[in-house]
Design a protein around this motif. Sequence first.
Motif, PDB file in Angstrom:
ATOM      1  N   THR A   1      21.640  87.180 117.866  1.00  0.00           N
ATOM      2  CA  THR A   1      20.379  87.728 117.365  1.00  0.00           C
ATOM      3  C   THR A   1      20.339  89.256 117.356  1.00  0.00           C
ATOM      4  O   THR A   1      19.430  89.825 116.755  1.00  0.00           O
ATOM      5  CB  THR A   1      19.205  87.222 118.210  1.00  0.00           C
ATOM      6  OG1 THR A   1      19.419  87.576 119.584  1.00  0.00           O
ATOM      7  CG2 THR A   1      19.090  85.701 118.096  1.00  0.00           C
ATOM      8  N   GLU A   2      21.291  89.941 117.993  1.00  0.00           N
ATOM      9  CA  GLU A   2      21.228  91.397 118.023  1.00  0.00           C
ATOM     10  C   GLU A   2      22.621  92.013 118.138  1.00  0.00           C
ATOM     11  O   GLU A   2      23.568  91.375 118.613  1.00  0.00           O
ATOM     12  CB  GLU A   2      20.342  91.889 119.172  1.00  0.00           C
ATOM     13  CG  GLU A   2      20.872  91.629 120.559  1.00  0.00           C
ATOM     14  CD  GLU A   2      19.990  92.222 121.637  1.00  0.00           C
ATOM     15  OE1 GLU A   2      18.928  92.768 121.299  1.00  0.00           O
ATOM     16  OE2 GLU A   2      20.373  92.162 122.817  1.00  0.00           O
TER      17      GLU A   2
ATOM     18  N   SER B   1      18.373  93.959 115.336  1.00  0.00           N
ATOM     19  CA  SER B   1      18.234  92.537 115.068  1.00  0.00           C
ATOM     20  C   SER B   1      19.088  92.150 113.858  1.00  0.00           C
ATOM     21  O   SER B   1      19.549  93.007 113.096  1.00  0.00           O
ATOM     22  CB  SER B   1      16.775  92.180 114.809  1.00  0.00           C
ATOM     23  OG  SER B   1      16.332  92.762 113.589  1.00  0.00           O
ATOM     24  N   ARG B   2      19.280  90.865 113.674  1.00  0.00           N
ATOM     25  CA  ARG B   2      20.011  90.374 112.519  1.00  0.00           C
ATOM     26  C   ARG B   2      19.171  90.564 111.245  1.00  0.00           C
ATOM     27  O   ARG B   2      17.947  90.549 111.300  1.00  0.00           O
ATOM     28  CB  ARG B   2      20.371  88.900 112.709  1.00  0.00           C
ATOM     29  CG  ARG B   2      21.387  88.668 113.820  1.00  0.00           C
ATOM     30  CD  ARG B   2      22.658  89.440 113.579  1.00  0.00           C
ATOM     31  NE  ARG B   2      23.628  89.262 114.658  1.00  0.00           N
ATOM     32  CZ  ARG B   2      24.786  89.894 114.725  1.00  0.00           C
ATOM     33  NH1 ARG B   2      25.096  90.764 113.783  1.00  0.00           N
ATOM     34  NH2 ARG B   2      25.616  89.685 115.742  1.00  0.00           N
TER      35      ARG B   2
ATOM     36  N   GLN C   1      15.886  94.943 109.076  1.00  0.00           N
ATOM     37  CA  GLN C   1      16.373  94.825 110.450  1.00  0.00           C
ATOM     38  C   GLN C   1      15.506  95.676 111.375  1.00  0.00           C
ATOM     39  O   GLN C   1      15.335  96.876 111.156  1.00  0.00           O
ATOM     40  CB  GLN C   1      17.833  95.284 110.551  1.00  0.00           C
ATOM     41  CG  GLN C   1      18.813  94.359 109.862  1.00  0.00           C
ATOM     42  CD  GLN C   1      20.244  94.852 109.978  1.00  0.00           C
ATOM     43  OE1 GLN C   1      20.783  95.432 109.041  1.00  0.00           O
ATOM     44  NE2 GLN C   1      20.857  94.612 111.127  1.00  0.00           N
ATOM     45  N   GLU C   2      14.970  95.029 112.398  1.00  0.00           N
ATOM     46  CA  GLU C   2      14.198  95.764 113.402  1.00  0.00           C
ATOM     47  C   GLU C   2      15.141  96.387 114.420  1.00  0.00           C
ATOM     48  O   GLU C   2      16.209  95.839 114.719  1.00  0.00           O
ATOM     49  CB  GLU C   2      13.203  94.833 114.103  1.00  0.00           C
ATOM     50  CG  GLU C   2      12.076  94.364 113.214  1.00  0.00           C
ATOM     51  CD  GLU C   2      10.952  93.723 114.009  1.00  0.00           C
ATOM     52  OE1 GLU C   2      10.944  93.875 115.248  1.00  0.00           O
ATOM     53  OE2 GLU C   2      10.090  93.076 113.390  1.00  0.00           O
TER      54      GLU C   2
ATOM     55  N   SER D   1      19.276  98.533 120.015  1.00  0.00           N
ATOM     56  CA  SER D   1      19.435  97.108 119.741  1.00  0.00           C
ATOM     57  C   SER D   1      18.962  96.839 118.323  1.00  0.00           C
ATOM     58  O   SER D   1      17.819  97.152 117.969  1.00  0.00           O
ATOM     59  CB  SER D   1      18.627  96.261 120.734  1.00  0.00           C
ATOM     60  OG  SER D   1      19.062  96.493 122.061  1.00  0.00           O
TER      61      SER D   1
END
Length: 392
Positions: A57-58, A80-81, A87-88, A78
């Motif tokens: 997930t990251e 995210s996907r 993407q966050e 980090s």
Amino acid sequence: MSSSATDRPTIPTTLWLARGRRPGPEAESVVRQTLLRRKDDGLIDDHLEPHEARTATEHVFEARWRVAGEVTVRARLSLSRPTEQGQEWVLLAEAERPWDLEWPSPATMFWPEGPDTGWDREPARGLSLREVNRLPEEDKEIRRLLRDCVDGGWGLNLVVHEAMTPDEHGRQPLSRLLPPSLRHRVVEHRAAPEQLRVVNRALREFGVEVPRGGAVLLHGKQPGVRDDDFAVRTVFLDGSQPTELIDALARFTALPPPLPDGAGQYLTALREDWRLMTLEEELARERRLVAMYSEALEAMTRSRDLYREAADRAHEALTAYRESDAAPAAPVPQPPEPPVASPFQQLTRGLERFRTTAKSRRPKPAPETGTDEESGTADGDEKANGPDPSTD
């Protein structure tokens, strides 16, 4: 807004944090190229993509640099996907001493500073972290917008009212005039001159009010903070530095505010899962591990000795018990027998029993048929009349 703001731990004074969203995919390559460029320019000491921190997930990046000559900063980004919205990203940086607002923004170490990069978007509504965001016209939309932005407590939401229609300088964002460490944390919401009443009606939900031609920071109802503690009466939109506004933002970040929702896990990862170490840090880490293992071994040895001593005492007690059980038991004392009576006492007791038995067997006397007067009268009559002739 989050109702549990007062229950969360506060942001450490050594920490800088921000969250955003980048539209589109391939954010990893953008960050990787930016870090390589920053290292070549000497702005960072080193960077790393720890494979053990990569999950489904990251994707994680680490970087370290120095500020003020000798203060080391460790930062962890980090990603995210990719999704349809982009993407966050979450960025936390911690220094070896309390954070100075004049230090460079950690976001500029991971992201390019060009205006068209698009990484500086607020994740809830996609608002810009570096540009002016115009407020909607209706108060319901304003409330919904600000509620979405404030919820979670990640960004610093600033509402600015234009007292009059600004010129070209006034339309520029205030973020470019703020200290470097505040430029990517503040979301500037701009209200038009005719929106003052509508905006303040929407701000009642947050317990604050923006002055005419001023600004107010949404502080999320922190304990001990009055509604007007972070309200600025006048903000000159002429390109000059907003001194009062900067002072209000600095006072707010120095409180410090509550830790945002979900930031605790990222702070733990930054401190406990850090992999980008120098040789000296790795040696110090190994020494700490050796000392920890030595203390654990010593504690286990003490526990083993105490267990052995307790087992020996239990064995001795069991042996003593078994020996005492095999010995003949002591005679149980019997109650003393009554003394034997003498022959004279036996004869006396026998006579007493005989007397009692005789009394119980003696017949009772027959009851008399008359009284004494009746018997006396009968005798007198017999003497006066003489013998009965029938008796002859």
